[in-house]
Structure formats: structure tokens, C-alpha cells
Design a protein around this motif. Structure first.
Motif, PDB file in Angstrom:
ATOM      1  N   PRO A   2       0.829  -1.214   0.000  1.00 18.10           N
ATOM      2  CA  PRO A   2       0.000   0.000   0.000  1.00 18.10           C
ATOM      3  C   PRO A   2       0.863   1.265   0.000  1.00 18.10           C
ATOM      4  N   THR A   3       0.445   2.249  -0.766  1.00 23.02           N
ATOM      5  CA  THR A   3       1.171   3.506  -0.858  1.00 23.02           C
ATOM      6  C   THR A   3       0.261   4.659  -0.489  1.00 23.02           C
ATOM      7  N   THR A   4       0.725   5.507   0.424  1.00 19.28           N
ATOM      8  CA  THR A   4      -0.045   6.663   0.884  1.00 19.28           C
ATOM      9  C   THR A   4       0.724   7.937   0.619  1.00 19.28           C
ATOM     10  N   VAL A   5       0.030   8.940   0.111  1.00 16.44           N
ATOM     11  CA  VAL A   5       0.589  10.274  -0.039  1.00 16.44           C
ATOM     12  C   VAL A   5      -0.005  11.159   1.045  1.00 16.44           C
ATOM     13  N   VAL A   6       0.851  11.818   1.811  1.00 20.27           N
ATOM     14  CA  VAL A   6       0.410  12.747   2.845  1.00 20.27           C
ATOM     15  C   VAL A   6       0.784  14.159   2.405  1.00 20.27           C
ATOM     16  N   VAL A   7      -0.203  14.959   2.076  1.00 15.99           N
ATOM     17  CA  VAL A   7       0.038  16.337   1.655  1.00 15.99           C
ATOM     18  C   VAL A   7       0.016  17.233   2.898  1.00 15.99           C
TER      19      VAL A   7
END
Length: 270
Positions: A2-7
Motif C-alpha cells: 500500500p502507498t499513501t501520499v500525505v500532503v
């Protein structure tokens, strides 16, 4: 994997998202910040694994597109979860609506800054990362909102301050709902989630408030404690993030577009 982007990951709950998600086995995190060097140094010092730092400015559509392009090259063109945490918190947080009666220019200036980050920002971010989300498996978008954007809570606890911030967060919520409505048939789950009162530097620092504004804040907290008698005060970023991720994990597709508390409901905001 799983890949998460946190802006907006440089501090507070944004940085806690990196720590919590990256610590879970197999998770990859893309963390965005305006100051890449500072965040890279923090990530390195804290030995956070599986994390890449990408430059981005939430108020710039071009910057978000560039961040998505840089992310794509790191994760083979797909991500599973986009968390939009970055926000603008106006320095006029201690002021009520009537306090702007003789300060219309100040209100317009602060409202513009708030809207750029808290309304336009999530739209820019989602549109930039949408191709990567479409290629991913989970197709989740989470907007970190605020309980001060909830209408019933505002009336019940008489939250009269933080006017530009509250208005812009409410606007951000409807942006999320609009995306949920448009992409309903594509399997996306869009959520706005309020993180509760979190003991971050931003919340705990009252040095910029006047004595009158501090007194107003105390009155407001007193009303909140009347509604939530078991509330012990602001929680840690770690606890807030843990609850937010639990709400995300347990959410159903039919909840897409909703504005929820970190308890997963629409009634309990602290």
C-alpha cells in the motif's frame, strides 16, 4: 505494498501520519512539504522507514501537478490513499464575526488565504493525484477537516471564533462531497474527517492572542466541557492519527462524501 501520499506532512498530525503509516509493515509513504530539506532531515533523524519526501505547495495547482509527477516515478504510477492535511490557520482565530465589523479588509485577506489552502488546495491535490489513485487498488481520499466546520456543533457549543478557518473548512468539506458525487461509479471513497482537539504546537501556542481573545477561548472550552464532561483536553497527535486511520479503514463505500469525526460519527467531535 500500500502507498499513501500525505500532503502537508512537515509537522503536527501530518508528520504523525508519516510515522504511523510508515511503521506499518510494507507501507510506503510519500510526504509532501514546502520545505523539503527540513522534512528530509526530520525523517532521517527519526529513522522513519519507507518514506520519500516531495516538494509541494497546496495553494498551487502547478506545484501539486509537479508533486504528482515526482511521486509517480517513485511508485510506478499508482497510489492507494491520498491524505490532505495541509491547511492555513488564520491568526485571527480569537476573533468572532462581529469583531470584524470595523476590519473588513482584514477579514477578506484572511478569508482569501484560508480559501486558497483549505478549499482550492484539496481540489488541486485531488485533481493532480487522481490518475495515480485511479491506478491504485484502494482509491481512498481523506481530507483532514475540523469540528469547527460542523453546523450543529457550532450552535450547541457556541463556537463563535475561528471564522475564516471554519468557513473554509466547511467549503473544503463540500469539495470532497462533490468529488464523491462525480466519481461515485469508480469505486472511490472520499471522506472529510475532523481530527479532534490535538495537542499540536499550533493549538497550544496562544502567544498571539490578546487577553480578551484568551478569555473568549476559555469560555468556549467551558461550553465544550459541558457537552463532553469526560473530555480531558487535547489528545496527542498519535492518538488522533490512530483514530482517523481506524475510521478510514472501517469506512464503507456508501459513506463516500461524508464529514465524520475521528470517532466515525457526526455527533461526537471531541
Amino acid at each position: 505494498m500500500p502507498t499513501t501520499v500525505v500532503v502537508g506532512a512537515s509537522r503536527g498530525i501530518g508528520y504523525q501520519f508519516i510515522q504511523t503509516i510508515a511503521a506499518a509493515q510494507g507501507n510506503t509513504v510519500i510526504a509532501t512539504a514546502r520545505n523539503v530539506v527540513n522534512l528530509e532531515n526530520k525523517v532521517r533523524a527519526d529513522k522513519i522507514p519507507n518514506t520519500h519526501v516531495v516538494q509541494a505547495d497546496l495553494t498551487s495547482a502547478d506545484a501539486m501537478k509537479a508533486a504528482a509527477k515526482a511521486t509517480s516515478s517513485l511508485v510506478n504510477g499508482q497510489i492507494d490513499h491520498l491524505i490532505i492535511n495541509g491547511a492555513f490557520l488564520s491568526s485571527t482565530g480569537g476573533m468572532n464575526p462581529t469583531d470584524f465589523a470595523d476590519k473588513p479588509e482584514l477579514f477578506l485577506e484572511e478569508l482569501k488565504k484560508s480559501d486558497e489552502a483549505n478549499i482550492a488546495g484539496p481540489l488541486f491535490a485531488i485533481n493532480a493525484f487522481l490518475p495515480l489513485l485511479r491506478a491504485g487498488k484502494e482509491k481512498r481520499v481523506t481530507y483532514i477537516s475540523s469540528g469547527v466546520a460542523d453546523v450543529p456543533e457550532t450552535i450547541e457549543t457556541r463556537i463563535t471564533n475561528s471564522v475564516p478557518y471554519s468557513a473554509s473548512k466547511a467549503g473544503g468539506n463540500i469539495i470532497i462531497t462533490k468529488f464523491a458525487a462525480e466519481l461515485q461509479d469508480e469505486g472511490f471513497t472520499f471522506l472529510s474527517i475532523a481530527p479532534g482537539a490535538v495537542a499540536t504546537e499550533t493549538l497550544m501556542d496562544t502567544s498571539n492572542l490578546t487577553d480578551k481573545e484568551k478569555a473568549k477561548m476559555q469560555v468556549m472550552f467551558g461550553r465544550m466541557m459541558q457537552k463532553y464532561p469526560e473530555w480531558k483536553g487535547p489528545i496527542s497527535p498519535e492518538e488522533s492519527v490512530k483514530r482517523i486511520l481506524s475510521v478510514v479503514k472501517n469506512s464503507k463505500a456508501e459513506q463516500s462524501g461524508q464529514f465524520l469525526s475521528y470517532w466515525g460519527n457526526t455527533t461526537q467531535w471531541l
